[in-house]
Every structure is written in C-alpha cells, then in structure tokens.
Design an enzyme around this catalytic site. Structure first.
Site, PDB file in Angstrom:
ATOM      1  N   ALA A  27      61.819  17.442  10.932  1.00 54.67           N
ATOM      2  CA  ALA A  27      62.231  16.633   9.775  1.00 54.67           C
ATOM      3  C   ALA A  27      61.948  17.365   8.473  1.00 54.67           C
ATOM      4  O   ALA A  27      61.594  16.756   7.463  1.00 54.67           O
ATOM      5  CB  ALA A  27      61.514  15.291   9.815  1.00 54.67           C
ATOM      6  N   ARG A  33      73.178  16.691   0.815  1.00 57.43           N
ATOM      7  CA  ARG A  33      74.373  15.850   0.653  1.00 57.43           C
ATOM      8  C   ARG A  33      74.067  14.355   0.632  1.00 57.43           C
ATOM      9  O   ARG A  33      74.917  13.548   0.272  1.00 57.43           O
ATOM     10  CB  ARG A  33      75.388  16.175   1.756  1.00 57.43           C
ATOM     11  N   THR A  96      65.826  25.817  12.601  1.00 55.68           N
ATOM     12  CA  THR A  96      65.180  24.917  13.573  1.00 55.68           C
ATOM     13  C   THR A  96      64.133  25.649  14.431  1.00 55.68           C
ATOM     14  O   THR A  96      63.107  25.063  14.777  1.00 55.68           O
ATOM     15  CB  THR A  96      66.231  24.263  14.481  1.00 55.68           C
ATOM     16  N   ASN A 246      74.676  13.392   7.569  1.00 61.88           N
ATOM     17  CA  ASN A 246      74.467  14.396   6.531  1.00 61.88           C
ATOM     18  C   ASN A 246      74.694  13.824   5.143  1.00 61.88           C
ATOM     19  O   ASN A 246      74.213  14.355   4.159  1.00 61.88           O
ATOM     20  CB  ASN A 246      75.406  15.589   6.739  1.00 61.88           C
TER      21      ASN A 246
HETATM   22  C1  UD1 Z   1      71.254  21.817  14.970  1.00 57.28           C
HETATM   23  C2  UD1 Z   1      71.539  22.706  16.187  1.00 57.28           C
HETATM   24  C3  UD1 Z   1      72.945  22.384  16.691  1.00 57.28           C
HETATM   25  C4  UD1 Z   1      73.044  20.914  17.037  1.00 57.28           C
HETATM   26  C5  UD1 Z   1      72.673  20.058  15.846  1.00 57.28           C
HETATM   27  C6  UD1 Z   1      72.598  18.608  16.232  1.00 57.28           C
HETATM   28  C7  UD1 Z   1      70.345  24.786  15.769  1.00 57.28           C
HETATM   29  C8  UD1 Z   1      70.457  26.195  15.381  1.00 57.28           C
HETATM   30  N1  UD1 Z   1      71.464  24.095  15.764  1.00 57.28           N
HETATM   31  O1  UD1 Z   1      72.162  22.195  13.978  1.00 57.28           O
HETATM   32  O2  UD1 Z   1      73.233  23.177  17.810  1.00 57.28           O
HETATM   33  O3  UD1 Z   1      74.353  20.600  17.453  1.00 57.28           O
HETATM   34  O4  UD1 Z   1      71.372  20.440  15.345  1.00 57.28           O
HETATM   35  O5  UD1 Z   1      72.427  17.831  15.094  1.00 57.28           O
HETATM   36  O6  UD1 Z   1      69.264  24.344  16.080  1.00 57.28           O
HETATM   37  N2  UD1 Z   1      65.038  21.357  10.241  1.00 57.28           N
HETATM   38  C9  UD1 Z   1      63.780  21.694   9.840  1.00 57.28           C
HETATM   39  N3  UD1 Z   1      63.599  22.913   9.282  1.00 57.28           N
HETATM   40  C10 UD1 Z   1      64.599  23.811   9.147  1.00 57.28           C
HETATM   41  C11 UD1 Z   1      65.880  23.459   9.566  1.00 57.28           C
HETATM   42  C12 UD1 Z   1      66.072  22.211  10.113  1.00 57.28           C
HETATM   43  O7  UD1 Z   1      62.839  20.923   9.951  1.00 57.28           O
HETATM   44  O8  UD1 Z   1      64.326  24.916   8.650  1.00 57.28           O
HETATM   45  C13 UD1 Z   1      65.250  20.021  10.829  1.00 57.28           C
HETATM   46  C14 UD1 Z   1      66.190  19.174  10.016  1.00 57.28           C
HETATM   47  O9  UD1 Z   1      65.467  18.376   9.094  1.00 57.28           O
HETATM   48  C15 UD1 Z   1      66.870  18.316  11.065  1.00 57.28           C
HETATM   49  C16 UD1 Z   1      66.838  19.184  12.305  1.00 57.28           C
HETATM   50  O10 UD1 Z   1      65.867  20.171  12.083  1.00 57.28           O
HETATM   51  O11 UD1 Z   1      66.165  17.127  11.305  1.00 57.28           O
HETATM   52  C17 UD1 Z   1      68.191  19.827  12.584  1.00 57.28           C
HETATM   53  O12 UD1 Z   1      68.473  20.656  11.506  1.00 57.28           O
HETATM   54  P1  UD1 Z   1      69.933  20.851  10.937  1.00 57.28           P
HETATM   55  O13 UD1 Z   1      69.898  21.791   9.814  1.00 57.28           O
HETATM   56  O14 UD1 Z   1      70.554  19.534  10.717  1.00 57.28           O
HETATM   57  O15 UD1 Z   1      70.587  21.568  12.187  1.00 57.28           O
HETATM   58  P2  UD1 Z   1      72.111  21.772  12.427  1.00 57.28           P
HETATM   59  O16 UD1 Z   1      72.569  22.930  11.654  1.00 57.28           O
HETATM   60  O17 UD1 Z   1      72.832  20.505  12.253  1.00 57.28           O
HETATM   61 CA    CA Z   2      72.308  18.302  11.454  1.00 56.79          CA
END
Ligand code: UD1
Ligand code: CA
Length: 477
Positions: A27, A33, A96, A246
């Site tokens: 999280a 957005r 992630t 988003n």
């Molecule tokens: C990610 C997955 C994707 C999947 C999608 C589902 C990866 C590379 N991709 O993409 O395959 O279909 O989720 O929703 O994992 N977060 C952090 N720190 C970060 C980045 C993200 O805590 O540095 C958290 C975000 O707050 C979120 C979650 O991880 O709750 C997912 O991150 P997000 O950036 O939405 O991933 P997607 O690019 O959507």
């Molecule tokens: Ca996402």
C-alpha cells in the site's frame, strides 16, 4: 434479536488457518489519479477504506500475522491502522518487488511457511479465494502460486503467459507486452502465495530491467520458473478479485459492484426493499428479517438492525445498534443504540453516545446527543436533549432545551422517571428534575427540582385592554 443476516458478501465464512503463514499488503503507491489528500489505499468502497477490505480478507482467511507496506503519506495510513498490524515504510516507490523487499525481516520470521502478497488497492479479493489458492498451492507443492482471473478488458494488468499445454511461463506487464501478449485475457490479480524462503531468495535477484525501470514482484515468479521451481496460476472464480481503482471513476465502479451484491444478498435473506434507489449498505451491516429499508437510506459501519423494522426513507445510520420493531423515518443516527419498539422521526438527529431504551417515541425535529433516554419516554417535538440522563416514562413537551454548555464546559442534566417537562422548558445544567415532578411551560429551571414538585418560573401575565387601538402607529388601522 431473532435473526440476523450478514451483509458481508466477500468470504463470509472464516476459514481458520492456524499455521505460521502470513500476509504482506502492498500500500505504498501514490495513486495520483485519485486526486486525494489521502493515500490511495484509504480511498473508500462503501465507506470502508480499501485497505480495511484487504485486511479483513487476510484475517478472515485465518492469517494472524499481517503487515502493510506504506509509502506515500505513510503517517496517515499508519494512523488509520492504529496498531492493527505492523507496517514497513517504503521510502521510494521503486516497484512492487521493491515494496516486498521492505518486509525481508518479516518474511524471514516466517521461514518454512507461506507468504501471501496482496494489493492494498484491490478490495474485492476475498478470503475464500485466498484460502482456495493456498490449498491449491500446498497440494501442488508450488513455490509460488499467482492468483489470476479472466477479464473482458485486460488493459493495464500483467498478462498470464502460458505455453500451449497451459503451463505458466511468466507474467508480462502491459508496458512490456507485445500486441500478441496484450490479447491475453487472463491477468495477474497482484496476489500470490510464495514459499517464504524462495521469496527471500528471489527478492535478492530481481533487477529493474524493464520498460518502467521498476523492481517487479512478478520477476520473482519468472526467476523461480527459470530456476526449475514449480510455479502456477490459480484462476479465481470471479473477475472482481483483480479489480482495483486508479481513479474515482473506477472507485465508483467498485462501489456499484459491491453495493448491488450486498443488496441482493440481503433481499435473499428476507430483508425487504420495495425500491433500492439511493440505498447504500456497508459490508459489515447486519439486518434482521422482515425489516424494510426505504429509499435514500445509508447504513454504514458496524450497524446492526433487528427484525421487523422500518428504516428510511432518507436516513443515515452509522455504527448503531437498532433493536426489533423500530421505525426510523428521516433520521441521522451515529454511534448510538435504539432499543426495540422505539420510533424516531421525521427529521431526528441522534448524535454519538446516545442510548434510547425500548418503546421511546421521538417526534419531529428532536436532537439527542450523548444522552440516555429511559423506556417509554416521549419527546414528541422540537427539543434538544444533550448530555442528559432521562428516566423512564418521562414526557418532554415541545421545544424543551437542556442548556448543557456554559460557553466553557459541558454539564449533565438528569430527568428522573415519570417527570413531566412542560413545553419550552430550559434546564440549565447541571440540574436534576425529580421523579413525578412537573416543570411549568416556559420555565427556566436553574436549581434541582425535588420529587413530586412543580417548578414554575413565570412573570405575572399583564393584559392591557384596548392597547392596539390606543397605541401609535396602529391607531388608524
Ligand atoms: C501490478 C502487477 C500486475 C497486476 C496488477 C494488479 C507488478 C509488476 N505488476 O501492477 O501484474 O496485474 O498489479 O493490480 O507487480 N506498490 C507499492 N510500492 C511500489 C509500487 C506499488 O507499495 O513501489 C503497491 C501499490 O500501492 C499497490 C500495489 O503495490 O497497492 C500494486 O501496485 P501498482 O503500481 O498498482 O501495480 P500495477 O502496475 O498495477
Ligand atoms: Ca494497480
């Protein structure tokens, strides 16, 4: 209370899992957005922050040890969680995989067991899917099991790439996908079961060599497969488990999905709604059979409503306990209790800390705050009762006010059983009206009234005969 119906739709049943398996909820993301002053995971679906949906799903699947990775506006998220679980701050958003790296210590503690990864912004992931995926993960002896779903519009999600025999090869992000891969409709939910020790090993190997320059958690799966370890996808029954939000448009879509599911479940359990317009019922609300909910009624928080009630129209009931046979018409009630057989409205405000006993009648334009009202008492119209203990069978006339605030401090009033408070009485708190006592209409009560007494405070009524005819400027009317 005879029969309660759980409004909870997602994973109602608690499936206990007493092992040392644990969960990490991601999280840290900013969620630009959303255009919110709150971290994205705190944006609400049916008045409940998304992070709480995800935490409930993890806890309802029996996971006792859960941690949350915070990042953007981490103080706000930490304050909201308030010690419900441990948190690890991700200081920069590097993807992630990098987010999970912040929990290395936590994962190490669970060595020999399984780690569930969940997305803090995918509130419709449910405990049943989590538990079924774990059972599959264990039976198949996978090192990693990704929870996937088939969706009509896969855009934006990582695609589940399988070979011709259906064996999982890798997950490819939208940004890295070829046109061919983009056509795949099975997508990554962002939730996975990992063997803790394999996850630790793979976290050390993930590199940010992709279109977004991020540490992808999905690479932990790819690296496992490349090392000849067993990985597979568990396809969830419902496409909703992957749904995230988003922006506010997607948040509304999530709200609409769960809103209609909750309403449908309640209808099937015997709650009556002749028309569902404007009815919003939160996931933790419980309602008894034959209770009728009328339009424009919002029931939220941990509200519990008994059977045979009539709630609405135009009411908002938040964190309240409501008994059986209660009628609330145009009522705003928060953090209060309203016992069986009572009725309130129209246009009644029941503010936090109030406790209304059985068979109480509260009529139009009455406000009650932080007060207790005894059984059978009537407050028929236009009164303010604040910081007051009202006994049983009291009659409060029209337009009574408890004057509870002296400009600096709040004071309590007490109105004992069977008292009669005449219309337009002011009770200057702290003050007590004794049992069976009366206050005369228009009286301002400044000292305690003993039992069986009459308190009357009135100037002599003067009648000036013919005053209108003699008085200028009305003389010539
Ligand atoms: C990610 C997955 C994707 C999947 C999608 C589902 C990866 C590379 N991709 O993409 O395959 O279909 O989720 O929703 O994992 N977060 C952090 N720190 C970060 C980045 C993200 O805590 O540095 C958290 C975000 O707050 C979120 C979650 O991880 O709750 C997912 O991150 P997000 O950036 O939405 O991933 P997607 O690019 O959507
Ligand atoms: Ca996402």
């Amino acid at each position: 209370m005879l029969c309660f119906v759980m409004a909870e739709v997602f994973g109602g049943g608690r499936i206990m899992n007493f092992s040392q398996d644990c969960a990490i909820i991601l999280a840290g993301g900013e969620g630009k957005r959303m255009k919110s002053s709150m971290p994205k995971a705190m944006c609400e679906v049916l008045f409940k922050p998304m992070i709480d949906w995800v935490l409930d799903a993890a806890e309802n699947s029996g996971l006792g040890d859960v941690c949350v990775i915070t990042g953007h506006l981490h103080e706000k998220l930490e304050a909201h969680l308030g010690g419900r679980c441990v948190t690890f701050e991700q200081k920069e958003r590097l993807g992630t995989g990098h987010a999970v790296m912040q929990a290395r210590e936590f994962i190490t503690k669970h060595s020999g067991h399984n780690v569930l990864i969940l997305n803090g912004d995918a509130p419709l992931m449910d405990s049943e899917t989590i538990s079924s995926a774990l059972a599959y993960h264990k039976n198949a002896d996978n090192v990693v099991t990704v929870i996937s779903a088939r969706v009509d519009e896969p855009k934006g999600y990582g695609r589940i790439v399988r070979d011709d025999a259906g064996v999982l090869l890798r997950i490819t992000e939208e940004a890295d996908a070829t046109d061919e891969v983009k056509k795949i409709k099975e997508v990554n939910s962002g939730a996975y079961w990992f063997k803790a020790d394999v996850l630790l090993e793979m976290l050390d190997k993930i590199q940010p060599n992709n279109a977004q320059g991020e540490y992808y958690l999905t690479d932990a799966l790819k690296l496992s497969i490349e090392s000849g370890l067993k990985a597979a996808a568990f396809t969830a029954k419902s496409p909703n488990v992957v749904r995230g939000a988003n922006d506010r448009v997607q948040l509304l879509e999530l709200n609409e999905i769960v809103r209609s599911q909750i309403i449908r479940n309640l209808l099937l359990e015997g709650v009556d709604m002749p028309c569902t317009d404007g009815i919003i019922i939160g996931p933790d609300v419980i309602i008894g059979r034959d209770t009728r909910i009328l339009p424009n009624t919002v029931l939220q928080g941990n509200t519990k409503i008994g059977s045979n009630c009539l709630i609405g129209p135009n009411s908002i009931i938040d964190d309240c306990f409501v008994g059986d046979n209660v009628r609330l018409n145009n009522v705003d009630a928060k953090n209060s209790q309203i016992d069986s057989g009572s009725d309130a409205g129209p246009f009644v405000h029941i503010r936090p800390g109030s406790s209304i006993a059985a068979n109480v009648h509260i009529g139009n334009f009455v406000e009650i705050k932080n007060s207790s009202i005894g059984e059978g008492t009537k407050l028929s119209h236009l009164s303010y009762i604040g910081d007051t203990d009202v006994g049983a069978n009291v009659n409060i006339g029209c337009g009574c006010v408890t004057v509870n605030f002296d400009g600096k401090e709040k004071h309590r009033a007490t109105i004992k059983d069977n008292a009669f408070v005449g219309c337009n009485t002011n009770l200057i708190s702290p003050v007590t009206v004794g049992e069976f006592s009366y206050t005369a209409a228009g009286t301002t009560v400044t000292h305690d009234v003993p039992p069986y007494a009459l308190a009357v405070e009135r100037d002599t009524l003067t009648i000036k005969e013919n005053w209108v005819n003699e008085k200028k400027p009305y003389k010539n009317m």
